[in-house]
Write an enzyme that holds these catalytic residues in place. Structure first.
Site, PDB file in Angstrom:
ATOM      1  N   LYS A   1       0.810  -1.220   0.000  1.00 44.02           N
ATOM      2  CA  LYS A   1       0.000   0.000   0.000  1.00 44.02           C
ATOM      3  C   LYS A   1       0.841   1.266   0.000  1.00 44.02           C
ATOM      4  CE  LYS A   1      -1.193   0.004   4.820  1.00 44.02           C
ATOM      5  NZ  LYS A   1      -0.087   0.852   5.274  1.00 44.02           N
TER       6      LYS A   1
ATOM      7  N   ARG B   1      -5.981   3.214  12.424  1.00 45.91           N
ATOM      8  CA  ARG B   1      -5.676   1.816  12.712  1.00 45.91           C
ATOM      9  C   ARG B   1      -6.547   1.273  13.831  1.00 45.91           C
ATOM     10  NH1 ARG B   1      -0.369   2.041  10.604  1.00 45.91           N
ATOM     11  NH2 ARG B   1       0.935   0.205  10.796  1.00 45.91           N
TER      12      ARG B   1
ATOM     13  N   ARG C   1      12.115  -8.091   2.756  1.00 41.07           N
ATOM     14  CA  ARG C   1      12.510  -6.691   2.549  1.00 41.07           C
ATOM     15  C   ARG C   1      13.534  -6.212   3.592  1.00 41.07           C
ATOM     16  NH1 ARG C   1       6.876  -3.381   4.120  1.00 41.07           N
ATOM     17  NH2 ARG C   1       7.108  -3.645   6.350  1.00 41.07           N
TER      18      ARG C   1
ATOM     19  N   ARG D   1      13.590  -4.707   6.632  1.00 42.04           N
ATOM     20  CA  ARG D   1      13.594  -3.420   7.330  1.00 42.04           C
ATOM     21  C   ARG D   1      13.916  -3.654   8.805  1.00 42.04           C
ATOM     22  NH1 ARG D   1       8.085  -0.256   6.497  1.00 42.04           N
ATOM     23  NH2 ARG D   1       7.721  -0.907   8.652  1.00 42.04           N
TER      24      ARG D   1
ATOM     25  N   ARG E   1       2.440  -7.334  14.562  1.00 38.38           N
ATOM     26  CA  ARG E   1       1.745  -6.304  13.786  1.00 38.38           C
ATOM     27  C   ARG E   1       0.574  -6.890  12.999  1.00 38.38           C
ATOM     28  NH1 ARG E   1       7.026  -4.301  12.210  1.00 38.38           N
ATOM     29  NH2 ARG E   1       6.531  -4.560  10.020  1.00 38.38           N
TER      30      ARG E   1
HETATM   31  P1  ADP Z   1       3.720  -1.149   8.717  1.00 29.86           P
HETATM   32  O1  ADP Z   1       2.582  -1.015   7.759  1.00 29.86           O
HETATM   33  O2  ADP Z   1       4.819  -2.018   8.217  1.00 29.86           O
HETATM   34  O3  ADP Z   1       3.309  -1.420  10.130  1.00 29.86           O
HETATM   35  P2  ADP Z   1       3.906   1.702   9.074  1.00 29.86           P
HETATM   36  O4  ADP Z   1       4.927   2.531   8.428  1.00 29.86           O
HETATM   37  O5  ADP Z   1       2.487   1.946   8.695  1.00 29.86           O
HETATM   38  O6  ADP Z   1       4.404   0.251   8.743  1.00 29.86           O
HETATM   39  O7  ADP Z   1       4.008   1.805  10.665  1.00 29.86           O
HETATM   40  C1  ADP Z   1       5.180   1.472  11.364  1.00 29.86           C
HETATM   41  C2  ADP Z   1       4.895   1.506  12.868  1.00 29.86           C
HETATM   42  O8  ADP Z   1       4.528   2.853  13.256  1.00 29.86           O
HETATM   43  C3  ADP Z   1       3.720   0.656  13.339  1.00 29.86           C
HETATM   44  O9  ADP Z   1       4.086  -0.676  13.574  1.00 29.86           O
HETATM   45  C4  ADP Z   1       3.289   1.374  14.609  1.00 29.86           C
HETATM   46  O10 ADP Z   1       4.149   1.090  15.698  1.00 29.86           O
HETATM   47  C5  ADP Z   1       3.495   2.835  14.244  1.00 29.86           C
HETATM   48  N1  ADP Z   1       2.257   3.431  13.652  1.00 29.86           N
HETATM   49  C6  ADP Z   1       2.115   3.880  12.371  1.00 29.86           C
HETATM   50  N2  ADP Z   1       0.869   4.348  12.155  1.00 29.86           N
HETATM   51  C7  ADP Z   1       0.210   4.188  13.329  1.00 29.86           C
HETATM   52  C8  ADP Z   1      -1.132   4.454  13.746  1.00 29.86           C
HETATM   53  N3  ADP Z   1      -2.040   4.964  12.912  1.00 29.86           N
HETATM   54  N4  ADP Z   1      -1.456   4.158  15.010  1.00 29.86           N
HETATM   55  C9  ADP Z   1      -0.579   3.632  15.871  1.00 29.86           C
HETATM   56  N5  ADP Z   1       0.697   3.347  15.552  1.00 29.86           N
HETATM   57  C10 ADP Z   1       1.094   3.614  14.292  1.00 29.86           C
END
Ligand code: ADP
Length: 193
Positions: free
Chosen positions: A16, A92, A131, A133, A144
């Site tokens: 996404k 989320r 990947r 990361r 997650r």
């Molecule tokens: P991924 O989709 O791989 O989890 P993101 O870049 O969307 O990667 O998010 C990385 C981390 O940042 C999440 O695992 C969480 O800890 C935090 N995070 C991101 N967006 C949110 C959100 N909307 N609410 C709570 N935590 C968030």
């Protein structure tokens, strides 16, 4: 082009992020990724960034209060007012969804479309492991994905009830997936007054 306001859902590793950039380029909404915003804060090494890093490394969620605050602030900036938004990685939780709906209403933005880029759990797990990361350890990935099913998947019902929810198959090449997304966005744009 008419400004369009979109939320995109998809499991971690669904592609996404990539598709969001393509959507922004083609249709103009400002890409708002809470993951990117949090990583930028980590990069800066602020007190807030350090706290966020600890939470992200554990694969947990940053609090609704913090997320709602940073998103509300971003949504009210002029580029978003002019071009619309593409929310990626947010909301989320139900708390975040409710607070974002309030902010959109207050700014007089319509929520035009909620996309769910569907890629099965097995497929996203193998994509993420490859990947490499820093926060992609096997444990953090499982945590997650578990949180996603628990906290985020229930939001599909919330947005279905608003009549704006669309599922798009996320398997296939980048172009194939983007073509599917584009078809949905184009239809929604043409219906928008
Ligand atoms: P991924 O989709 O791989 O989890 P993101 O870049 O969307 O990667 O998010 C990385 C981390 O940042 C999440 O695992 C969480 O800890 C935090 N995070 C991101 N967006 C949110 C959100 N909307 N609410 C709570 N935590 C968030």
């Amino acid at each position: 082009m008419k400004p369009i306001n979109v939320i995109i859902f998809g499991r971690q590793g669904s592609g996404k992020g990539t598709q969001s950039l393509l959507i922004t380029k083609e249709f103009g909404p400002v890409h708002i990724s809470t993951g990117d915003m949090l990583r930028a804060a980590v990069e800066k090494g602020t007190e807030f960034g350090l706290q966020a890093k600890a939470i992200m490394d554990r694969g947990e969620l940053v609090s609704d209060e913090v997320i709602s605050g940073i998103v509300a602030e971003r949504l009210s900036q002029s580029d978003v007012i002019q071009n619309g938004c593409l929310l990626d990685g947010v909301p989320r939780t139900l708390g975040q969804a409710e607070s974002i709906m309030k902010v959109l209403e207050k700014l007089d933005f319509s929520l035009d479309l909620v996309l769910n880029l569907e890629v099965p759990i097995d497929e996203v797990t193998s994509r993420m492991l490859s990947r490499g990361r820093a926060d992609d350890t096997e444990e953090a990935i499982a945590r997650r994905l578990g949180l996603y099913e628990q906290e985020t998947a229930p939001l599909f019902e919330f947005f279905s009830e608003k009549g704006v929810f669309e599922v798009v198959d996320g398997l296939g090449s980048e172009t194939e997936v983007f073509d599917r997304l584009s078809a949905v966005i184009t239809r929604v744009l043409s219906d928008k007054k």
